[in-house]
Design a protein around this motif. Sequence first.
Motif, mmCIF file in Angstrom:
data_model
loop_
_atom_site.group_PDB
_atom_site.id
_atom_site.type_symbol
_atom_site.label_atom_id
_atom_site.label_comp_id
_atom_site.label_asym_id
_atom_site.label_seq_id
_atom_site.Cartn_x
_atom_site.Cartn_y
_atom_site.Cartn_z
ATOM 1 N N VAL A 104 0.718 -1.131 -0.099
ATOM 2 C CA VAL A 104 -0.023 -0.018 0.024
ATOM 3 C C VAL A 104 0.890 1.183 -0.287
ATOM 4 O O VAL A 104 1.642 1.255 0.958
ATOM 5 C CB VAL A 104 -0.956 0.058 1.343
ATOM 6 C CG1 VAL A 104 -1.672 1.255 1.253
ATOM 7 C CG2 VAL A 104 -1.770 -1.242 1.035
ATOM 8 N N GLU A 105 0.779 1.860 -1.083
ATOM 9 C CA GLU A 105 1.475 3.323 -1.035
ATOM 10 C C GLU A 105 0.666 4.545 -1.158
ATOM 11 O O GLU A 105 -0.262 4.530 -2.311
ATOM 12 C CB GLU A 105 2.451 3.109 -2.271
ATOM 13 C CG GLU A 105 3.402 2.103 -2.143
ATOM 14 C CD GLU A 105 4.338 1.716 -3.219
ATOM 15 O OE1 GLU A 105 4.217 2.870 -4.245
ATOM 16 O OE2 GLU A 105 4.965 0.989 -3.418
ATOM 17 N N ASN A 106 0.459 5.367 -0.366
ATOM 18 C CA ASN A 106 -0.406 6.386 -0.302
ATOM 19 C C ASN A 106 -1.637 6.218 -0.757
ATOM 20 O O ASN A 106 -2.759 6.747 -1.024
ATOM 21 C CB ASN A 106 -0.015 7.399 -1.185
ATOM 22 C CG ASN A 106 1.377 8.119 -1.424
ATOM 23 O OD1 ASN A 106 1.933 8.345 -0.015
ATOM 24 N ND2 ASN A 106 2.035 8.269 -2.272
ATOM 25 N N ASP A 107 -2.357 5.099 0.259
ATOM 26 C CA ASP A 107 -3.698 4.634 0.237
ATOM 27 C C ASP A 107 -4.078 3.956 -0.934
ATOM 28 O O ASP A 107 -5.064 3.523 -1.417
ATOM 29 C CB ASP A 107 -4.657 5.626 0.539
ATOM 30 C CG ASP A 107 -4.444 6.236 1.801
ATOM 31 O OD1 ASP A 107 -4.201 5.451 3.052
ATOM 32 O OD2 ASP A 107 -4.785 7.604 1.905
ATOM 33 N N TYR A 108 -2.881 3.640 -1.911
ATOM 34 C CA TYR A 108 -3.092 3.013 -3.147
ATOM 35 C C TYR A 108 -2.655 1.543 -3.161
ATOM 36 O O TYR A 108 -1.286 1.415 -2.765
ATOM 37 C CB TYR A 108 -2.473 3.804 -4.416
ATOM 38 C CG TYR A 108 -2.762 3.148 -5.689
ATOM 39 C CD1 TYR A 108 -3.900 3.506 -6.289
ATOM 40 C CD2 TYR A 108 -1.587 2.607 -6.435
ATOM 41 C CE1 TYR A 108 -4.085 2.894 -7.550
ATOM 42 C CE2 TYR A 108 -1.928 1.978 -7.804
ATOM 43 C CZ TYR A 108 -3.219 2.481 -8.299
ATOM 44 O OH TYR A 108 -3.478 1.896 -9.438
ATOM 45 N N ILE A 109 -3.546 0.631 -3.412
ATOM 46 C CA ILE A 109 -3.134 -0.772 -3.407
ATOM 47 C C ILE A 109 -2.292 -1.206 -4.487
ATOM 48 O O ILE A 109 -2.789 -1.166 -5.831
ATOM 49 C CB ILE A 109 -4.010 -1.895 -3.148
ATOM 50 C CG1 ILE A 109 -4.866 -1.363 -1.726
ATOM 51 C CG2 ILE A 109 -3.764 -3.233 -3.128
ATOM 52 C CD1 ILE A 109 -6.053 -2.153 -1.394
ATOM 53 N N CYS A 110 -1.019 -1.796 -4.494
ATOM 54 C CA CYS A 110 -0.351 -2.043 -5.644
ATOM 55 C C CYS A 110 -0.065 -3.696 -5.283
ATOM 56 O O CYS A 110 0.304 -4.181 -4.519
ATOM 57 C CB CYS A 110 1.122 -1.608 -5.678
ATOM 58 S SG CYS A 110 0.969 0.363 -5.929
ATOM 59 N N ARG A 111 -0.607 -4.653 -6.662
ATOM 60 C CA ARG A 111 -0.212 -5.940 -6.628
ATOM 61 C C ARG A 111 0.751 -6.344 -7.592
ATOM 62 O O ARG A 111 0.687 -5.762 -8.806
ATOM 63 C CB ARG A 111 -1.423 -6.616 -6.827
ATOM 64 C CG ARG A 111 -2.755 -6.503 -5.838
ATOM 65 C CD ARG A 111 -4.062 -6.952 -6.466
ATOM 66 N NE ARG A 111 -5.036 -6.680 -5.262
ATOM 67 C CZ ARG A 111 -5.812 -5.772 -5.414
ATOM 68 N NH1 ARG A 111 -5.513 -4.676 -6.196
ATOM 69 N NH2 ARG A 111 -6.694 -5.371 -4.342
ATOM 70 N N SER A 112 1.792 -7.197 -7.397
ATOM 71 C CA SER A 112 2.885 -7.343 -8.033
ATOM 72 C C SER A 112 3.251 -8.949 -7.776
ATOM 73 O O SER A 112 2.638 -9.570 -6.974
ATOM 74 C CB SER A 112 3.748 -6.461 -8.091
ATOM 75 O OG SER A 112 4.521 -6.277 -6.976
ATOM 76 N N SER A 113 4.321 -9.284 -8.560
ATOM 77 C CA SER A 113 4.684 -10.553 -8.177
ATOM 78 C C SER A 113 6.116 -10.795 -8.033
ATOM 79 O O SER A 113 6.981 -9.790 -8.468
ATOM 80 C CB SER A 113 4.664 -11.666 -9.545
ATOM 81 O OG SER A 113 3.300 -11.669 -9.743
ATOM 82 N N GLN A 114 6.899 -11.401 -6.977
ATOM 83 C CA GLN A 114 8.139 -12.005 -6.801
ATOM 84 C C GLN A 114 8.303 -13.307 -7.574
ATOM 85 O O GLN A 114 7.654 -14.285 -7.243
ATOM 86 C CB GLN A 114 8.511 -12.093 -5.371
ATOM 87 C CG GLN A 114 8.552 -10.609 -4.623
ATOM 88 C CD GLN A 114 8.984 -10.707 -3.257
ATOM 89 O OE1 GLN A 114 8.727 -11.980 -2.739
ATOM 90 N NE2 GLN A 114 8.967 -9.615 -2.300
#
Length: 235
Positions: A67-77
Amino acid sequence: MKKKLIVCSLIFFVGFLYANEKSVWVTKEDINLKEFILDEDGVTRIETEKFELRDDYILIIRPVETVENDYICRSSQIYLLKDDSVKLIAENMDGGGNIGNSNKYLFRYEGIDFNNYFCLTRFEGNYYYYLFDKATGNFEFKFIKGSVDLKYNIIIYVDESKNARQIILYDLTTQKKYDLDKYIKYGQYGSNTYWEDFQVVNVTEENYSIVFSGSYDENGEEVPQYFTVDKETKE
């Protein structure tokens, strides 16, 4: 019954919370294949996935959420395992935020596994394929797939690095590339699918035998074209 429900909810919450913590796995003991995150709808689970590759490599795609600045980021490792080695080879190369069906924009594995390389797939307007070197873990380049031949370790793909799209045969064993456009005759009635209609028929020490089945006659019938590419002639 109430106690059982609370315990189940706690397990669900802990599994979800741990997947949200963007830690990095360093050893095999760190790996938790039960981790998951939730898609934008808050219901659909995006699971951690494990795949066995050639030459005893293990591929793990781990979804993470920040969560960055109330913005949800989804990604992969992306992890590559060999013997006792656990290597993080990619992160922050895919994903998105609250865009709906975020799983579509995450990496997935579609069984494209060569002797020394493998591919991951991601949707970016087109379906792009990311080529990774197994030995180093390095990301090599991304491309639009025409076809792959796992037997001969060959990719036929669209090269977008030039002004016009170009069809390239890339031999992963010899590390040589060949321009296929000059061999194709599209004819009066053209091609409906273009880069998707190539097949490697045979490979010898001298050349590659290819069939292109994307051209059609006036009746809409397929007109296959067979041609050979000399190994001495590169792109």
